[in-house]
Motif scaffolding. Structure first.
Motif, PDB file in Angstrom:
ATOM      1  N   VAL A  70      -8.774   8.518 -11.194  1.00 17.01           N
ATOM      2  CA  VAL A  70      -8.109   7.210 -11.208  1.00 17.01           C
ATOM      3  C   VAL A  70      -7.027   7.158 -10.130  1.00 17.01           C
ATOM      4  CG1 VAL A  70      -6.700   5.624 -12.597  1.00 17.01           C
ATOM      5  CG2 VAL A  70      -8.635   6.833 -13.644  1.00 17.01           C
ATOM      6  N   PHE A  71      -6.190   8.202 -10.064  1.00 14.38           N
ATOM      7  CA  PHE A  71      -5.165   8.247  -9.021  1.00 14.38           C
ATOM      8  C   PHE A  71      -5.798   8.224  -7.632  1.00 14.38           C
ATOM      9  CE2 PHE A  71      -2.252  10.275 -12.258  1.00 14.38           C
ATOM     10  CZ  PHE A  71      -1.354   9.229 -12.290  1.00 14.38           C
ATOM     11  N   MET A  72      -6.866   8.996  -7.442  1.00 13.39           N
ATOM     12  CA  MET A  72      -7.539   9.057  -6.146  1.00 13.39           C
ATOM     13  C   MET A  72      -8.044   7.673  -5.719  1.00 13.39           C
ATOM     14  SD  MET A  72     -11.041  10.976  -5.048  1.00 13.39           S
ATOM     15  CE  MET A  72     -11.927   9.912  -6.180  1.00 13.39           C
ATOM     16  N   ILE A  73      -8.639   6.944  -6.645  1.00 17.47           N
ATOM     17  CA  ILE A  73      -9.156   5.608  -6.326  1.00 17.47           C
ATOM     18  C   ILE A  73      -8.023   4.707  -5.834  1.00 17.47           C
ATOM     19  CG2 ILE A  73     -10.137   3.508  -7.344  1.00 17.47           C
ATOM     20  CD1 ILE A  73     -11.852   5.447  -9.125  1.00 17.47           C
ATOM     21  N   PHE A  74      -6.916   4.663  -6.578  1.00 19.21           N
ATOM     22  CA  PHE A  74      -5.785   3.819  -6.173  1.00 19.21           C
ATOM     23  C   PHE A  74      -5.244   4.237  -4.803  1.00 19.21           C
ATOM     24  CE2 PHE A  74      -5.436   2.819 -10.759  1.00 19.21           C
ATOM     25  CZ  PHE A  74      -5.429   1.433 -10.654  1.00 19.21           C
ATOM     26  N   ILE A  75      -5.095   5.540  -4.587  1.00 19.00           N
ATOM     27  CA  ILE A  75      -4.516   6.019  -3.338  1.00 19.00           C
ATOM     28  C   ILE A  75      -5.435   5.712  -2.157  1.00 19.00           C
ATOM     29  CG2 ILE A  75      -3.894   8.107  -2.047  1.00 19.00           C
ATOM     30  CD1 ILE A  75      -2.888   9.248  -4.791  1.00 19.00           C
ATOM     31  N   VAL A  76      -6.719   6.036  -2.279  1.00 26.16           N
ATOM     32  CA  VAL A  76      -7.648   5.827  -1.157  1.00 26.16           C
ATOM     33  C   VAL A  76      -7.801   4.342  -0.838  1.00 26.16           C
ATOM     34  CG1 VAL A  76     -10.051   6.069  -0.413  1.00 26.16           C
ATOM     35  CG2 VAL A  76      -8.868   7.994  -1.466  1.00 26.16           C
ATOM     36  N   TRP A 136       0.785  -1.239   0.000  1.00 25.46           N
ATOM     37  CA  TRP A 136       0.000   0.000   0.000  1.00 25.46           C
ATOM     38  C   TRP A 136       0.817   1.291   0.000  1.00 25.46           C
ATOM     39  CZ3 TRP A 136      -0.104   3.880   3.565  1.00 25.46           C
ATOM     40  CH2 TRP A 136       0.376   3.597   4.857  1.00 25.46           C
ATOM     41  N   PRO A 137       1.928   1.381   0.782  1.00 22.10           N
ATOM     42  CA  PRO A 137       2.649   2.669   0.738  1.00 22.10           C
ATOM     43  C   PRO A 137       3.301   2.927  -0.614  1.00 22.10           C
ATOM     44  CG  PRO A 137       3.767   1.130   2.214  1.00 22.10           C
ATOM     45  CD  PRO A 137       2.495   0.484   1.783  1.00 22.10           C
ATOM     46  N   TRP A 138       3.674   1.858  -1.300  1.00 26.87           N
ATOM     47  CA  TRP A 138       4.282   2.014  -2.619  1.00 26.87           C
ATOM     48  C   TRP A 138       3.236   2.428  -3.649  1.00 26.87           C
ATOM     49  CZ3 TRP A 138       9.281   2.369  -2.351  1.00 26.87           C
ATOM     50  CH2 TRP A 138       9.944   1.737  -1.300  1.00 26.87           C
ATOM     51  N   VAL A 139       2.042   1.858  -3.539  1.00 28.37           N
ATOM     52  CA  VAL A 139       0.946   2.251  -4.430  1.00 28.37           C
ATOM     53  C   VAL A 139       0.584   3.716  -4.191  1.00 28.37           C
ATOM     54  CG1 VAL A 139      -1.485   1.847  -5.010  1.00 28.37           C
ATOM     55  CG2 VAL A 139       0.053  -0.096  -4.660  1.00 28.37           C
ATOM     56  N   LYS A 140       0.487   4.092  -2.910  1.00 34.04           N
ATOM     57  CA  LYS A 140       0.173   5.485  -2.591  1.00 34.04           C
ATOM     58  C   LYS A 140       1.271   6.411  -3.108  1.00 34.04           C
ATOM     59  CE  LYS A 140      -0.781   8.929   0.899  1.00 34.04           C
ATOM     60  NZ  LYS A 140      -0.960   9.300   2.270  1.00 34.04           N
ATOM     61  N   ALA A 141       2.516   6.064  -2.865  1.00 33.74           N
ATOM     62  CA  ALA A 141       3.627   6.904  -3.317  1.00 33.74           C
ATOM     63  C   ALA A 141       3.602   7.056  -4.839  1.00 33.74           C
ATOM     64  CB  ALA A 141       4.963   6.316  -2.863  1.00 33.74           C
ATOM     65  N   GLY A 142       3.360   5.967  -5.542  1.00 33.75           N
ATOM     66  CA  GLY A 142       3.263   6.036  -7.005  1.00 33.75           C
ATOM     67  C   GLY A 142       2.108   6.916  -7.451  1.00 33.75           C
ATOM     68  N   GLY A 143       0.980   6.804  -6.754  1.00 32.39           N
ATOM     69  CA  GLY A 143      -0.173   7.641  -7.075  1.00 32.39           C
ATOM     70  C   GLY A 143       0.087   9.112  -6.842  1.00 32.39           C
ATOM     71  N   VAL A 144       0.769   9.429  -5.748  1.00 32.57           N
ATOM     72  CA  VAL A 144       1.073  10.833  -5.434  1.00 32.57           C
ATOM     73  C   VAL A 144       2.071  11.400  -6.450  1.00 32.57           C
ATOM     74  CG1 VAL A 144       2.065  12.396  -3.715  1.00 32.57           C
ATOM     75  CG2 VAL A 144       0.502  10.586  -2.996  1.00 32.57           C
ATOM     76  N   VAL A 145       3.053  10.610  -6.827  1.00 29.76           N
ATOM     77  CA  VAL A 145       4.005  11.057  -7.850  1.00 29.76           C
ATOM     78  C   VAL A 145       3.273  11.262  -9.180  1.00 29.76           C
ATOM     79  CG1 VAL A 145       6.010  10.343  -9.228  1.00 29.76           C
ATOM     80  CG2 VAL A 145       6.055  10.084  -6.739  1.00 29.76           C
ATOM     81  N   GLY A 146       2.367  10.335  -9.518  1.00 25.20           N
ATOM     82  CA  GLY A 146       1.579  10.491 -10.741  1.00 25.20           C
ATOM     83  C   GLY A 146       0.695  11.723 -10.709  1.00 25.20           C
ATOM     84  N   MET A 147       0.077  11.972  -9.564  1.00 24.84           N
ATOM     85  CA  MET A 147      -0.779  13.147  -9.415  1.00 24.84           C
ATOM     86  C   MET A 147       0.051  14.428  -9.526  1.00 24.84           C
ATOM     87  SD  MET A 147      -4.270  13.178  -7.856  1.00 24.84           S
ATOM     88  CE  MET A 147      -4.130  12.129  -6.469  1.00 24.84           C
ATOM     89  N   THR A 148       1.249  14.404  -8.996  1.00 19.09           N
ATOM     90  CA  THR A 148       2.139  15.562  -9.106  1.00 19.09           C
ATOM     91  C   THR A 148       2.528  15.787 -10.569  1.00 19.09           C
ATOM     92  OG1 THR A 148       2.961  15.168  -6.867  1.00 19.09           O
ATOM     93  CG2 THR A 148       4.330  16.549  -8.306  1.00 19.09           C
TER      94      THR A 148
END
Length: 149
Positions: free
Chosen positions: A136-142, A90-102
């Motif tokens: 899409v990023f929000m769904i993965f992160i949440v 989960w932290p890696w998925v979140k980190a990837g999502g945040v980098v993608g959102m950025t």
């Protein structure tokens, strides 16, 4: 330092969530402004400079500060002892999502400059499609943060 981060953990988490909400609002709204800018800005006299001003203020006054706050308080949460187990996915998925959102944020900033300078190459339909990316990023992160898989 660890004790200080643990002591302020509830406040750090609360500010992080508020920053994320503000950032997401901007990520959802700016592409919608682009749609209207492209579709209406050239057809109605005087609208183009209004769209340019609205887009610039949204990006600089709301989106940039909230993205920075999201990163700062998110990193503070990461460094708080006992919060993140890096052996889980989960932290890696979140980190990837945040980098993608950025990255999406930066793409929007570049499109804003294109629109302001009259060099836009995208259609309203393309901006509508791009407006779905933060969802899409929000769904993965949440899901990653709540389910903690």
């Amino acid at each position: 330092m660890d004790g200080l981060l643990s002591f302020f953990y509830p406040w750090t988490k609360a500010i992080h969530i508020m920053a994320v909400i503000a950032w997401m609002a901007g990520l959802f709204y700016l592409p919608r402004l682009f749609v209207h800018h492209v579709e209406q800005g050239k057809h109605t006299a005087g609208l183009n400079p209004i769209f340019v001003m609205m887009e610039k203020k949204l990006l600089r006054v709301i989106m940039n500060p909230s993205m920075i706050a999201t990163w700062i308080f998110g990193l503070a949460l990461v460094f708080t002892p006992g919060i993140v187990d890096w052996s889980m996915a989960w932290p890696w998925v979140k980190a990837g999502g945040v980098v993608g959102m950025t990255g999406f944020h930066m793409w929007l900033a570049a499109r804003r400059k294109d629109l302001a300078s009259g060099n836009n190459r995208l259609t309203g339909r393309q901006y509508r499609i791009m407006n779905e990316i933060p969802t899409v990023f929000m769904i993965f992160i949440v899901v990653a943060v709540v389910v903690k898989f």
